[in-house]
Design a protein around this motif. Structure first.
Motif, PDB file in Angstrom:
ATOM      1  N   GLU A 178     -31.713   5.591  51.658  1.00 26.44           N
ATOM      2  CA  GLU A 178     -32.594   6.560  52.314  1.00 26.44           C
ATOM      3  C   GLU A 178     -34.044   6.417  51.846  1.00 26.44           C
ATOM      4  N   LEU A 179     -34.226   6.024  50.573  1.00 26.76           N
ATOM      5  CA  LEU A 179     -35.579   5.866  50.028  1.00 26.76           C
ATOM      6  C   LEU A 179     -36.178   4.492  50.306  1.00 26.76           C
ATOM      7  N   GLN A 180     -35.385   3.623  50.908  1.00 28.02           N
ATOM      8  CA  GLN A 180     -35.870   2.269  51.135  1.00 28.02           C
ATOM      9  C   GLN A 180     -37.059   2.239  52.096  1.00 28.02           C
ATOM     10  N   MET A 181     -37.045   3.086  53.128  1.00 22.44           N
ATOM     11  CA  MET A 181     -38.110   3.092  54.117  1.00 22.44           C
ATOM     12  C   MET A 181     -39.370   3.757  53.576  1.00 22.44           C
ATOM     13  N   THR A 182     -39.230   4.636  52.576  1.00 24.41           N
ATOM     14  CA  THR A 182     -40.409   5.349  52.061  1.00 24.41           C
ATOM     15  C   THR A 182     -41.164   4.522  51.042  1.00 24.41           C
ATOM     16  N   GLY A 183     -40.540   3.537  50.458  1.00 23.62           N
ATOM     17  CA  GLY A 183     -41.183   2.738  49.453  1.00 23.62           C
ATOM     18  C   GLY A 183     -41.218   3.360  48.084  1.00 23.62           C
ATOM     19  N   ALA A 184     -40.473   4.486  47.890  1.00 24.67           N
ATOM     20  CA  ALA A 184     -40.457   5.157  46.605  1.00 24.67           C
ATOM     21  C   ALA A 184     -39.613   4.417  45.577  1.00 24.67           C
ATOM     22  N   MET A 185     -38.854   3.444  46.017  1.00 22.96           N
ATOM     23  CA  MET A 185     -37.983   2.704  45.097  1.00 22.96           C
ATOM     24  C   MET A 185     -38.107   1.217  45.424  1.00 22.96           C
ATOM     25  N   SER A 186     -38.153   0.428  44.416  1.00 16.84           N
ATOM     26  CA  SER A 186     -38.311  -1.004  44.618  1.00 16.84           C
ATOM     27  C   SER A 186     -37.049  -1.616  45.227  1.00 16.84           C
ATOM     28  N   ALA A 187     -37.230  -2.736  45.896  1.00 14.68           N
ATOM     29  CA  ALA A 187     -36.094  -3.418  46.527  1.00 14.68           C
ATOM     30  C   ALA A 187     -35.087  -3.897  45.494  1.00 14.68           C
ATOM     31  N   GLN A 188     -35.559  -4.299  44.341  1.00 19.72           N
ATOM     32  CA  GLN A 188     -34.650  -4.766  43.289  1.00 19.72           C
ATOM     33  C   GLN A 188     -33.755  -3.640  42.795  1.00 19.72           C
ATOM     34  N   GLN A 189     -34.334  -2.445  42.630  1.00 18.38           N
ATOM     35  CA  GLN A 189     -33.532  -1.314  42.174  1.00 18.38           C
ATOM     36  C   GLN A 189     -32.539  -0.880  43.241  1.00 18.38           C
ATOM     37  N   ILE A 190     -32.953  -0.917  44.507  1.00 17.15           N
ATOM     38  CA  ILE A 190     -32.008  -0.583  45.597  1.00 17.15           C
ATOM     39  C   ILE A 190     -30.848  -1.578  45.620  1.00 17.15           C
ATOM     40  N   HIS A 191     -31.155  -2.839  45.473  1.00 16.84           N
ATOM     41  CA  HIS A 191     -30.114  -3.874  45.444  1.00 16.84           C
ATOM     42  C   HIS A 191     -29.157  -3.656  44.283  1.00 16.84           C
ATOM     43  N   ARG A 192     -29.691  -3.178  43.153  1.00 18.23           N
ATOM     44  CA  ARG A 192     -28.844  -2.921  41.991  1.00 18.23           C
ATOM     45  C   ARG A 192     -27.850  -1.798  42.286  1.00 18.23           C
ATOM     46  N   TYR A 193     -28.290  -0.753  42.976  1.00 23.05           N
ATOM     47  CA  TYR A 193     -27.382   0.342  43.331  1.00 23.05           C
ATOM     48  C   TYR A 193     -26.293  -0.129  44.307  1.00 23.05           C
ATOM     49  N   LEU A 194     -26.653  -0.984  45.249  1.00 25.19           N
ATOM     50  CA  LEU A 194     -25.670  -1.498  46.202  1.00 25.19           C
ATOM     51  C   LEU A 194     -24.620  -2.374  45.492  1.00 25.19           C
ATOM     52  N   ILE A 195     -25.082  -3.195  44.551  1.00 24.97           N
ATOM     53  CA  ILE A 195     -24.146  -4.022  43.785  1.00 24.97           C
ATOM     54  C   ILE A 195     -23.227  -3.143  42.940  1.00 24.97           C
ATOM     55  N   ALA A 196     -23.757  -2.057  42.376  1.00 26.43           N
ATOM     56  CA  ALA A 196     -22.936  -1.152  41.578  1.00 26.43           C
ATOM     57  C   ALA A 196     -21.849  -0.510  42.424  1.00 26.43           C
ATOM     58  N   GLU A 197     -22.169  -0.204  43.678  1.00 32.90           N
ATOM     59  CA  GLU A 197     -21.153   0.390  44.564  1.00 32.90           C
ATOM     60  C   GLU A 197     -20.030  -0.617  44.833  1.00 32.90           C
ATOM     61  N   ARG A 198     -20.383  -1.857  45.101  1.00 34.63           N
ATOM     62  CA  ARG A 198     -19.359  -2.872  45.353  1.00 34.63           C
ATOM     63  C   ARG A 198     -18.499  -3.098  44.112  1.00 34.63           C
ATOM     64  N   THR A 199     -19.141  -3.104  42.961  1.00 41.20           N
ATOM     65  CA  THR A 199     -18.382  -3.293  41.718  1.00 41.20           C
ATOM     66  C   THR A 199     -17.409  -2.146  41.492  1.00 41.20           C
ATOM     67  N   ALA A 200     -17.841  -0.920  41.751  1.00 45.87           N
ATOM     68  CA  ALA A 200     -16.960   0.236  41.581  1.00 45.87           C
ATOM     69  C   ALA A 200     -15.789   0.187  42.557  1.00 45.87           C
TER      70      ALA A 200
END
Length: 279
Positions: free
Chosen positions: A100-122
């Motif tokens: 949701e924060l990806q379009m606002t630019g409040a979070m870096s792409a690297q950090q967003i990618h890290r959260y997505l990888i954490a979801e797959r790992t879980a």
């Protein structure tokens, strides 16, 4: 008047229809035997429910193993699954907020990618813990040894208190209680036999049993030049596995000239018929 030394009756051969039979010898065996063993490793046998000769049904409990260790491991696996589900829920929420924060630019792409990888790992960790839980459930079910088919217990080596490795045979089962006669037939007579033909089987010391040819062996023994013929025997016969039996196959009938058995004279292993000549 002197008495005759031998009284005879003159007879004439008569045409009659007689069966054509092939004689053979063989053993009574089980149609199929099932080997029933342990599937779990290192568990203690605490109960044996059947003995040799018992008739069992498919799914019947034959023996039981101690299940305390397996039950404890199953509880531990279930707790690991619950923990993995909670971790996945948290990782899913974090990944959703990051998207949701990806379009606002409040979070870096690297950090967003890290959260997505954490979801797959879980999610992968949850699948692994669920597989471990399923494995423990199967082990718990395997603490009860079940009959794979209807039949008769022919061998039992189960001993209460024994700690057995996986694969150890406990029982041997004659499937469906079916017995068969495995007759050794000469190769020259094999072509005259067909599945479905009748056979008369006489075990040693027993009464004659009527069977039916089920199958012919596809090969002939090179040493004896005999082939096996498999004859199905009726259920509830008084025979036992391993008994020797003689038998005959009825392959048809033939019209021929015949004499009574009393007209035959056996001399030096040959049968003779005395013919009355002139005078």
């Amino acid at each position: 008047v002197a008495r005759p030394a031998l009284a005879v009756v003159a007879i004439t051969p008569q045409p009659t229809t007689l069966p054509i039979r092939i004689s053979a010898n063989g053993n009574i065996t089980a149609w199929q035997e099932a080997s029933i063993g342990t599937e779990t490793n290192g568990l203690r046998l605490i109960g044996v429910k059947v003995n040799v000769g018992d008739v069992v049904q498919r799914g019947q409990v034959l023996a039981t193993f101690a299940a305390e260790t397996v039950t404890a491991e199953l509880v531990q696996s279930s707790a690991a699954v619950a923990e993995a589900e909670a971790a996945l829920a948290e990782a899913r929420d974090s990944a959703q907020r990051a998207e949701e924060l990806q379009m606002t630019g409040a979070m870096s792409a690297q950090q967003i990618h890290r959260y997505l990888i954490a979801e797959r790992t879980a999610r992968a960790r949850l699948v692994a813990t669920q597989a471990a839980e399923r494995k423990q459930q199967l082990r718990l079910a395997q603490t009860q040894v079940l009959a794979p088919d209807d039949g008769v217990i022919s061998v039992s080596s189960a001993t209460v208190g024994a700690v057995l490795p996986a694969g150890q045979e406990l029982f041997r089962l004659i499937r469906q209680g079916r017995l068969e006669w495995r007759a050794e037939v000469a190769a020259a007579d094999l072509t005259r036999l067909r599945p479905g033909q009748l056979a008369q089987v006489t075990p040693v010391g027993g009464e004659m049993i009527k069977g039916r040819v089920r199958a012919l062996a596809p090969t002939v023994d090179l040493r004896s030049r005999n082939a096996l013929v498999y004859v199905d025997l009726p259920a509830n016969t008084p025979t036992r596995v391993g008994m020797f039996a003689r038998g005959e196959f009825e392959i048809g009938t033939e019209r021929m000239m015949a004499l009574p058995q009393s007209a035959l004279l056996l001399l030096d292993g040959f049968s003779y018929v005395m013919r009355i000549g002139p005078g």
